[in-house]
Write an enzyme that holds these catalytic residues in place. Structure first.
Site, PDB file in Angstrom:
ATOM      1  N   ASP A 171       2.626  15.638  11.156  1.00 22.34           N
ATOM      2  CA  ASP A 171       2.778  15.231   9.750  1.00 22.34           C
ATOM      3  C   ASP A 171       1.430  15.257   9.039  1.00 22.34           C
ATOM      4  O   ASP A 171       1.132  14.388   8.228  1.00 22.34           O
ATOM      5  CB  ASP A 171       3.394  13.829   9.678  1.00 22.34           C
ATOM      6  CG  ASP A 171       3.996  13.527   8.298  1.00 22.34           C
ATOM      7  OD1 ASP A 171       4.158  14.480   7.503  1.00 22.34           O
ATOM      8  OD2 ASP A 171       4.296  12.354   8.023  1.00 22.34           O
ATOM      9  N   VAL A 200       3.705  -0.285   4.433  1.00 20.01           N
ATOM     10  CA  VAL A 200       2.344  -0.691   4.779  1.00 20.01           C
ATOM     11  C   VAL A 200       1.847  -1.637   3.693  1.00 20.01           C
ATOM     12  O   VAL A 200       1.976  -1.351   2.502  1.00 20.01           O
ATOM     13  CB  VAL A 200       1.401   0.530   4.892  1.00 20.01           C
ATOM     14  CG1 VAL A 200      -0.004   0.075   5.296  1.00 20.01           C
ATOM     15  CG2 VAL A 200       1.922   1.525   5.921  1.00 20.01           C
ATOM     16  N   PHE A 208      11.540   4.369   6.579  1.00 22.85           N
ATOM     17  CA  PHE A 208      11.792   3.410   7.651  1.00 22.85           C
ATOM     18  C   PHE A 208      10.859   2.203   7.625  1.00 22.85           C
ATOM     19  O   PHE A 208      11.210   1.146   8.119  1.00 22.85           O
ATOM     20  CB  PHE A 208      11.649   4.111   9.010  1.00 22.85           C
ATOM     21  CG  PHE A 208      12.537   5.315   9.153  1.00 22.85           C
ATOM     22  CD1 PHE A 208      13.907   5.170   9.120  1.00 22.85           C
ATOM     23  CD2 PHE A 208      11.991   6.581   9.305  1.00 22.85           C
ATOM     24  CE1 PHE A 208      14.739   6.279   9.249  1.00 22.85           C
ATOM     25  CE2 PHE A 208      12.816   7.689   9.428  1.00 22.85           C
ATOM     26  CZ  PHE A 208      14.194   7.538   9.396  1.00 22.85           C
ATOM     27  N   LEU A 219       0.829  -1.214   0.000  1.00 23.25           N
ATOM     28  CA  LEU A 219       0.000   0.000   0.000  1.00 23.25           C
ATOM     29  C   LEU A 219       0.860   1.260   0.000  1.00 23.25           C
ATOM     30  O   LEU A 219       0.458   2.293  -0.527  1.00 23.25           O
ATOM     31  CB  LEU A 219      -0.924   0.019   1.229  1.00 23.25           C
ATOM     32  CG  LEU A 219      -2.059  -1.010   1.250  1.00 23.25           C
ATOM     33  CD1 LEU A 219      -2.808  -0.939   2.578  1.00 23.25           C
ATOM     34  CD2 LEU A 219      -3.032  -0.770   0.102  1.00 23.25           C
ATOM     35  N   GLY A 220       2.026   1.195   0.598  1.00 22.59           N
ATOM     36  CA  GLY A 220       2.878   2.378   0.667  1.00 22.59           C
ATOM     37  C   GLY A 220       4.197   2.051   1.329  1.00 22.59           C
ATOM     38  O   GLY A 220       4.351   1.029   2.003  1.00 22.59           O
TER      39      GLY A 220
END
Length: 337
Positions: free
Chosen positions: A178, A64, A61, A56-57
Site C-alpha cells: 500500500d 488514527v 476498518f 488524524l485519519g
C-alpha cells in the site's frame, strides 16, 4: 536521628559512622531493607493516561487519533499516534491489527515510522497500536501546501528516503502492498517516513510473493499488473507502487493529476470490476502515466523502469537509491550554479 540533632556540633556523629549504624540496623531488621522496584514495560501504555486531542485519519476498518500520554496529568506527556479498530470491525479485523503490531515491532529504520507500544482496552480483548506522531502529516497533504518551498532536489531526497525504507523492509522479507503518498509521513521538511503497515505481509515462508485471498479494498491504480490479474504481490510489485508514488511527488500531489484521474482519462469512465479489466488491458498494451509537466526526462525514465510489465525486469530499490542519489546531487549542483 536524635544523635544527628545533638545541640553540640562536636557531639554529632560523622557520616561514616551513620552509614555503619544503618548497615547494622538493616542486618538486624531485614524488613526495613529497600525493596527492588518492579520493572515497568515501556511498551505497555495505560488507557487512562491516553488523552485524545483530535482525529488524524480514518479508513474502512480503523482510525488514527492524536493523543497525549500524560501519566503526570500536567499536559507535559508525549504526543503519540494511536491506531485502533472501529467497534464494528473488532471481531473481523483484530488479527490484521495484531499482524501490523508484530511487523512494526521488528522494524527499526530512520525512514519507517517508529513503534512505541500497545494499549489494551478493558477486558484485554481489543488493542490499540501506539506509534510516534509526525506533526506535518502525509506527503499527500504536505506537498500541495508547501509547493513553493519544495524544489526538485527535495522531492528526489524524499524519493531516496522512501526507497531506503522500502529496501530495508524488503531485506526483512516484507512487502508493503500500500505504498502511496498518503502513507508517507513528514517528520520535518527534510525527513519522511513510511507508515501504515495495515496491508503489509510477510513472504518469509512463501516463494517470494504473497497471494491475496480476500481483498475488500485495493488501491488498484498503484498496483502492478500481476497484483490485478493474479493477486500476487512480489517485492517488485512494491517497486511499481513506488513509481506511482514518485509520480505523485513530482506532481506535488495535485488533485487534478492523481493516478486515478489520469488513468481514468486513459481507460474511460467505469466502475467496479470493469475498472480493473480496462486497467489491466491498458497496462498490457504498454500504456503508462504520462510524463508530468516540468519533469526532467531522466526522472520520468526512472519511473518507467519501475513500470516494466515483468516483475523481474523492474529496477530494484537498492538500484533506485543509487540512481536517485546521483540525480539529486546533479540537480542540486545545477541549482547552485
Amino acid at each position: 536521628m536524635t544523635h544527628c540533632m545533638t545541640y553540640d556540633p562536636k557531639k554529632r556523629p560523622f557520616f561514616r559512622a551513620i552509614v555503619r549504624d544503618i548497615d547494622m540496623l538493616e542486618e538486624k531488621n531485614p524488613s526495613i531493607q529497600p525493596q527492588p522496584t518492579p520493572e515497568v514495560d515501556p511498551t505497555m501504555f495505560e488507557k487512562r493516561f491516553l488523552k485524545k486531542i483530535r482525529d488524524l485519519g480514518e479508513g474502512h476498518f480503523g482510525k488514527v487519533e492524536l493523543c497525549r500520554y500524560d501519566p503526570r496529568g500536567d499536559k507535559t506527556g508525549e504526543l503519540v499516534a494511536v491506531k485502533s479498530l472501529k467497534p464494528s470491525n473488532r471481531d473481523g479485523q483484530s488479527n490484521n491489527l495484531s499482524c501490523e503490531i508484530n511487523i512494526l515491532k521488528e522494524l527499526y529504520h530512520e525512514n519507517i515510522v517508529k513503534y512505541k507500544g500497545i494499549c489494551q482496552e478493558e477486558g484485554g480483548q481489543a488493542i490499540k497500536l501506539i506509534m510516534e506522531y509526525l506533526p506535518l502529516g502525509s506527503l499527500k497533504d504536505y506537498l500541495p501546501r508547501n509547493k513553493s518551498r519544495t524544489g526538485l532536489s527535495t522531492l528526489l531526497s524524499y524519493s531516496v528516503q522512501i526507497c531506503k525504507g522500502m529496501d530495508y523492509l524488503g531485506s526483512h522479507k516484507y512487502i508493503h502492498r500500500d505504498l502511496a503518498a498518503r502513507n508517507v509521513l513528514v517528520e520535518n521538511e527534510r525527513t519522511v517516513k513510511i507508515g501504515d503497515f495495515g496491508l503489509t505481509k510477510s513472504i518469509k515462508n512463501n516463494e517470494g510473493y504473497y497471494t491475496v485471498k480476500d481483498e475488500n479494498e485495493s488501491p488498484v491504480y498503484w498496483y502492478a499488473p500481476e497484483c490485478l490479474t493474479h493477486c500476487k504481490f512480489y517485492l517488485a510489485s512494491d517497486v511499481w507502487s513506488f513509481g506511482v508514488t514518485m509520480y505523485e511527488l513530482i506532481t506535488y500531489c495535485d488533485s487534478d493529476k492523481t493516478p486515478m484521474m489520469l488513468f481514468g482519462d486513459i481507460i474511460g469512465k467505469s466502475h467496479g470490476q470493469m475498472t480493473i479489466i480496462r486497467l489491466v488491458e491498458a497496462l498490457t498494451e504498454g500504456k503508462r502515466l504520462p510524463r508530468p509537466e516540468a519533469c526532467p526526462e531522466a526522472v520520468y525514465q526512472l519511473m518507467r523502469r519501475c513500470w516494466e510489465k515483468a516483475p523481474d525486469l523492474r529496477i530494484t530499490f537498492e538500484r533506485l537509491v543509487e540512481e536517485l542519489t546521483k540525480m539529486q546531487l546533479q540537480f542540486q549542483t545545477q541549482n547552485h550554479l
